[in-house]
Design an enzyme around this catalytic site. Structure first.
Site, mmCIF file in Angstrom:
data_model
loop_
_atom_site.group_PDB
_atom_site.id
_atom_site.type_symbol
_atom_site.label_atom_id
_atom_site.label_comp_id
_atom_site.label_asym_id
_atom_site.label_seq_id
_atom_site.Cartn_x
_atom_site.Cartn_y
_atom_site.Cartn_z
ATOM 1 N N THR A 182 -5.726 0.028 -6.580
ATOM 2 C CA THR A 182 -6.707 0.231 -7.654
ATOM 3 C C THR A 182 -6.073 0.871 -8.879
ATOM 4 O OG1 THR A 182 -8.515 0.400 -6.091
ATOM 5 C CG2 THR A 182 -8.847 1.482 -8.202
ATOM 6 N N ASP A 222 -6.346 2.686 0.261
ATOM 7 C CA ASP A 222 -6.871 2.344 1.591
ATOM 8 C C ASP A 222 -5.986 2.844 2.732
ATOM 9 O OD1 ASP A 222 -8.886 1.093 0.251
ATOM 10 O OD2 ASP A 222 -8.602 -0.867 1.173
HETATM 11 N N1 GLU Z 1 -7.173 -2.750 -2.324
HETATM 12 C C1 GLU Z 1 -7.018 -1.388 -2.659
HETATM 13 C C2 GLU Z 1 -5.859 -0.788 -1.882
HETATM 14 O O1 GLU Z 1 -4.779 -1.067 -2.226
HETATM 15 C C3 GLU Z 1 -8.273 -0.674 -2.711
HETATM 16 C C4 GLU Z 1 -8.312 0.804 -2.718
HETATM 17 C C5 GLU Z 1 -7.651 1.592 -3.802
HETATM 18 O O2 GLU Z 1 -6.514 1.396 -4.188
HETATM 19 O O3 GLU Z 1 -8.304 2.552 -4.232
HETATM 20 O O4 GLU Z 1 -5.899 -0.064 -0.948
#
Ligand code: GLU
Length: 330
Positions: free
Chosen positions: A15, A96
């Site tokens: 993100t 994540d």
């Molecule tokens: N897809 C993301 C990740 O890389 C979503 C969560 C984030 O980075 O806040 O984990």
């Protein structure tokens, strides 16, 4: 005037590298699109904290990270830290699985130089984004001498967490990260302030080195619930070397699943009795006779990090007693 620290900032996606259509897209946006140079471009004042060098290593959401990704990130950071002209590293990462990558680095890097893994809950394009401040704080922490020798850190929401303890505990709020024993400290206006240090072994004091790790053994997690069927457990057992059983409460095992987990041991699969609660201790020979069944117990680690720990432990030993000491040492 003292010289500025040389910090390498590594982009891997998430993100923090995301982009939404509008400022009110705080949850609906595309992840992993901005180059690390562009993200750094939003915090020009960070150059007052350190001399920065950027590297785009990966560009993907951390939910995709396999063991191979962990090895790739670890080896790349290790190479950077070995250089005399690098004083520390910041890894911009999806939130994540930030706790897993950070814990893997915490256990395998052989350096006292600060390593900070950082993410954000909202992309730089969103209103009230935490991307810029988190990255700024992470650079401040990596550049500061007080961050040396305390293992890998995760910085978010003005807090500095130990990689050992931190977990993502909320799916959308900026206040998403928590450590069961609290953060190590805060960051305020580019200044880290520490109030405690990790007590468990890490980096130089572990028996693993990222430099010598190659293929990692397979360890899986099974999440327990009353209607879980033995066949589901057996299906995982058939294809793994280690099983983290995220039991209910203090690592309870439903009566109808005990045999399946005992059979797993019979097949040479190491079973770790853990808890799905997210914190607390699973007491050995407490809820179950672990010695009699040949099961391991997790101590206080959450299932996702118990997976990292058992994966590393199995690269060196198959001995039950030695494996149990690993859960008590790290
Ligand atoms: N897809 C993301 C990740 O890389 C979503 C969560 C984030 O980075 O806040 O984990």
């Amino acid at each position: 005037m003292t010289e500025k620290a040389n910090i390498v900032v590594i982009g891997t996606g998430g993100t923090i590298a995301g982009q939404g259509k509008a400022a009110n897209n705080t949850s609906a946006y595309v992840c992993s699109v901005l180059h690390i140079d562009d993200i750094l471009g939003t915090i020009p004042h960070a150059s007052a904290l350190a001399s920065l060098r950027a590297q785009q290593l990966l560009q993907t959401g951390s939910e995709n990270f396999s063991n191979e990704h962990l090895l790739e990130i670890g080896k790349s950071v290790s190479r950077m830290l070995a250089r005399d002209d690098v004083d520390g590293a910041v890894i911009a990462h999806g939130t994540d699985t930030i706790e897993e990558t950070a814990y893997f680095l915490h256990l395998t890097l052989k350096s006292t130089k600060p390593v900070v893994v950082v993410g954000s809950m909202r992309p730089p394009s969103a209103m009230s984004s935490d991307a810029a401040v988190n990255l700024y704080d992470a650079i401040a922490v990596a550049a500061h001498p007080s961050s040396r020798g305390i293992g890998t850190l995760v910085v978010a929401n003005n807090e500095i967490h130990s990689a050992r303890d931190v977990m993502k505990g909320n799916s959308f709020k900026i206040e998403a990260f928590r450590s069961p024993y609290g953060p190590l400290g805060y960051v305020i206006e580019g200044q880290p302030r520490y109030y405690r240090h990790p007590s468990r072994a890490h980096t130089l004091a572990t028996s693993w080195s990222i430099e010598t790790l190659a293929l990692l053994p397979r360890v899986d997690i099974v999440y327990a619930y009353g209607a879980l069927e033995p066949e589901a457990v057996s299906a995982v057992v058939a294809r793994t070397q280690g099983l983290i059983y995220a039991g209910t409460g203090n690592g309870n095992v439903a009566a109808h699943l005990i045999q399946a987990l005992r059979d797993a041991v019979g097949r040479g699969v190491h079973v770790v009795r853990a808890s799905r609660t997210g914190s607390g201790i699973v007491l050995r020979n407490g809820a179950q006779p672990d010695d009699a069944y040949g099961w391991l117990t997790v101590e206080d680690q959450i299932p996702s990090k118990a997976r990292i720990l058992l994966t590393l432990a199995l690269t060196q030993t198959d001995d039950l007693q030695t494996l149990q000491t690993v859960f008590e040492r790290y």
